[in-house]
Design a protein around this motif. Structure first.
Motif, PDB file in Angstrom:
ATOM      1  N   ARG A  23       0.858  -1.187   0.000  1.00 11.90           N
ATOM      2  CA  ARG A  23       0.000   0.000   0.000  1.00 11.90           C
ATOM      3  C   ARG A  23       0.895   1.238   0.000  1.00 11.90           C
ATOM      4  O   ARG A  23       1.051   1.920   1.009  1.00 11.90           O
ATOM      5  CB  ARG A  23      -0.932  -0.048   1.196  1.00 11.90           C
ATOM      6  CG  ARG A  23      -1.881  -1.256   1.106  1.00 11.90           C
ATOM      7  CD  ARG A  23      -2.695  -1.472   2.335  1.00 11.90           C
ATOM      8  NE  ARG A  23      -3.559  -0.318   2.624  1.00 11.90           N
ATOM      9  CZ  ARG A  23      -4.287  -0.231   3.726  1.00 11.90           C
ATOM     10  NH1 ARG A  23      -4.269  -1.207   4.618  1.00 11.90           N
ATOM     11  NH2 ARG A  23      -5.033   0.833   3.932  1.00 11.90           N
ATOM     12  N   THR A  24       1.455   1.530  -1.156  1.00 10.59           N
ATOM     13  CA  THR A  24       2.500   2.534  -1.287  1.00 10.59           C
ATOM     14  C   THR A  24       2.060   3.929  -0.874  1.00 10.59           C
ATOM     15  O   THR A  24       2.763   4.606  -0.118  1.00 10.59           O
ATOM     16  CB  THR A  24       3.031   2.554  -2.729  1.00 10.59           C
ATOM     17  OG1 THR A  24       3.486   1.235  -3.057  1.00 10.59           O
ATOM     18  CG2 THR A  24       4.167   3.530  -2.889  1.00 10.59           C
ATOM     19  N   ALA A  25       0.933   4.395  -1.359  1.00  9.46           N
ATOM     20  CA  ALA A  25       0.491   5.759  -1.045  1.00  9.46           C
ATOM     21  C   ALA A  25       0.316   5.938   0.463  1.00  9.46           C
ATOM     22  O   ALA A  25       0.761   6.937   1.043  1.00  9.46           O
ATOM     23  CB  ALA A  25      -0.794   6.091  -1.790  1.00  9.46           C
ATOM     24  N   SER A  26      -0.317   4.969   1.096  1.00 10.38           N
ATOM     25  CA  SER A  26      -0.519   5.026   2.539  1.00 10.38           C
ATOM     26  C   SER A  26       0.817   4.948   3.278  1.00 10.38           C
ATOM     27  O   SER A  26       1.038   5.658   4.266  1.00 10.38           O
ATOM     28  CB  SER A  26      -1.436   3.888   2.984  1.00 10.38           C
ATOM     29  OG  SER A  26      -1.592   3.877   4.385  1.00 10.38           O
ATOM     30  N   GLU A  30       2.432   7.768   5.933  1.00 12.11           N
ATOM     31  CA  GLU A  30       2.832   7.438   7.305  1.00 12.11           C
ATOM     32  C   GLU A  30       4.320   7.702   7.543  1.00 12.11           C
ATOM     33  O   GLU A  30       4.706   8.239   8.590  1.00 12.11           O
ATOM     34  CB  GLU A  30       2.498   5.978   7.624  1.00 12.11           C
ATOM     35  CG  GLU A  30       1.022   5.651   7.579  1.00 12.11           C
ATOM     36  CD  GLU A  30       0.185   6.436   8.576  1.00 12.11           C
ATOM     37  OE1 GLU A  30       0.716   6.881   9.620  1.00 12.11           O
ATOM     38  OE2 GLU A  30      -1.029   6.602   8.322  1.00 12.11           O
ATOM     39  N   LEU A  31       5.140   7.334   6.574  1.00 13.43           N
ATOM     40  CA  LEU A  31       6.584   7.551   6.731  1.00 13.43           C
ATOM     41  C   LEU A  31       6.913   9.041   6.725  1.00 13.43           C
ATOM     42  O   LEU A  31       7.800   9.495   7.465  1.00 13.43           O
ATOM     43  CB  LEU A  31       7.351   6.802   5.651  1.00 13.43           C
ATOM     44  CG  LEU A  31       7.232   5.274   5.733  1.00 13.43           C
ATOM     45  CD1 LEU A  31       7.866   4.615   4.513  1.00 13.43           C
ATOM     46  CD2 LEU A  31       7.839   4.744   7.025  1.00 13.43           C
ATOM     47  N   ARG A  32       6.203   9.804   5.899  1.00 15.42           N
ATOM     48  CA  ARG A  32       6.392  11.263   5.895  1.00 15.42           C
ATOM     49  C   ARG A  32       6.000  11.841   7.257  1.00 15.42           C
ATOM     50  O   ARG A  32       6.693  12.695   7.818  1.00 15.42           O
ATOM     51  CB  ARG A  32       5.583  11.925   4.793  1.00 15.42           C
ATOM     52  CG  ARG A  32       5.770  13.453   4.766  1.00 15.42           C
ATOM     53  CD  ARG A  32       4.974  14.148   3.677  1.00 15.42           C
ATOM     54  NE  ARG A  32       3.544  13.911   3.862  1.00 15.42           N
ATOM     55  CZ  ARG A  32       2.743  13.376   2.947  1.00 15.42           C
ATOM     56  NH1 ARG A  32       3.194  13.046   1.756  1.00 15.42           N
ATOM     57  NH2 ARG A  32       1.466  13.174   3.203  1.00 15.42           N
ATOM     58  N   VAL A  50      14.053   6.379   1.097  1.00 14.56           N
ATOM     59  CA  VAL A  50      14.186   5.109   0.373  1.00 14.56           C
ATOM     60  C   VAL A  50      12.830   4.691  -0.206  1.00 14.56           C
ATOM     61  O   VAL A  50      12.754   4.236  -1.349  1.00 14.56           O
ATOM     62  CB  VAL A  50      14.773   4.007   1.293  1.00 14.56           C
ATOM     63  CG1 VAL A  50      14.666   2.630   0.644  1.00 14.56           C
ATOM     64  CG2 VAL A  50      16.228   4.329   1.618  1.00 14.56           C
ATOM     65  N   ALA A  51      11.777   4.881   0.556  1.00 14.39           N
ATOM     66  CA  ALA A  51      10.436   4.547   0.055  1.00 14.39           C
ATOM     67  C   ALA A  51      10.056   5.441  -1.124  1.00 14.39           C
ATOM     68  O   ALA A  51       9.491   4.965  -2.112  1.00 14.39           O
ATOM     69  CB  ALA A  51       9.408   4.671   1.180  1.00 14.39           C
TER      70      ALA A  51
END
Length: 123
Positions: A23-26, A30-32, A50-51
């Motif tokens: 779930r890349t966008a999510s 979250e990482l941001r 990295v993501a």
């Protein structure tokens, strides 16, 4: 009560879970959030960058790394990621500058020393 540093930990963990789930966008959101909530933790910026890079957002990844490196100039993960991504982009002169900083920060790391030699040879 959840403190901001704890919230950053939670966002980071959830971001990693979202990456594993595809779930890349999510995951990026979250990482941001983790990186924003805890700028004192260079690991969060590194993982977020990295993501971004893995998602094809190369320039955004570089911007995140450069901003974090300005706050944490001796962090080996940030420096190594900058060198690797800049080399991949063919920006050897910029990569060399970060490789030199990494080699200074980690004088016993042969990999960093090798990067400097290789990049100097490409000039």
């Amino acid at each position: 009560m959840i403190r901001l540093s704890n919230a950053a930990d939670l966002h980071h963990a959830l971001g990693l879970l979202r990456v594993r789930q595809g779930r890349t966008a999510s995951a990026l959101r979250e990482l941001r959030a983790a990186s924003t909530l805890a700028p004192e933790n260079p690991r969060y910026a590194y993982v977020y960058a990295v993501a971004l890079h893995s998602s094809g957002k190369f320039r955004e990844a570089l911007a995140v790394l450069k901003k974090a490196e300005a706050k944490h100039p001796s962090d080996p993960d940030l420096l190594g990621a900058l060198v690797a991504m800049l080399r991949e982009a063919g920006e050897d002169e910029s990569a060399l500058g970060y490789a030199r900083k990494a080699a200074e920060a980690l004088p016993d790391d042969e990999g960093m020393q090798r990067w400097v030699r290789e990049l100097q040879g490409n000039k």
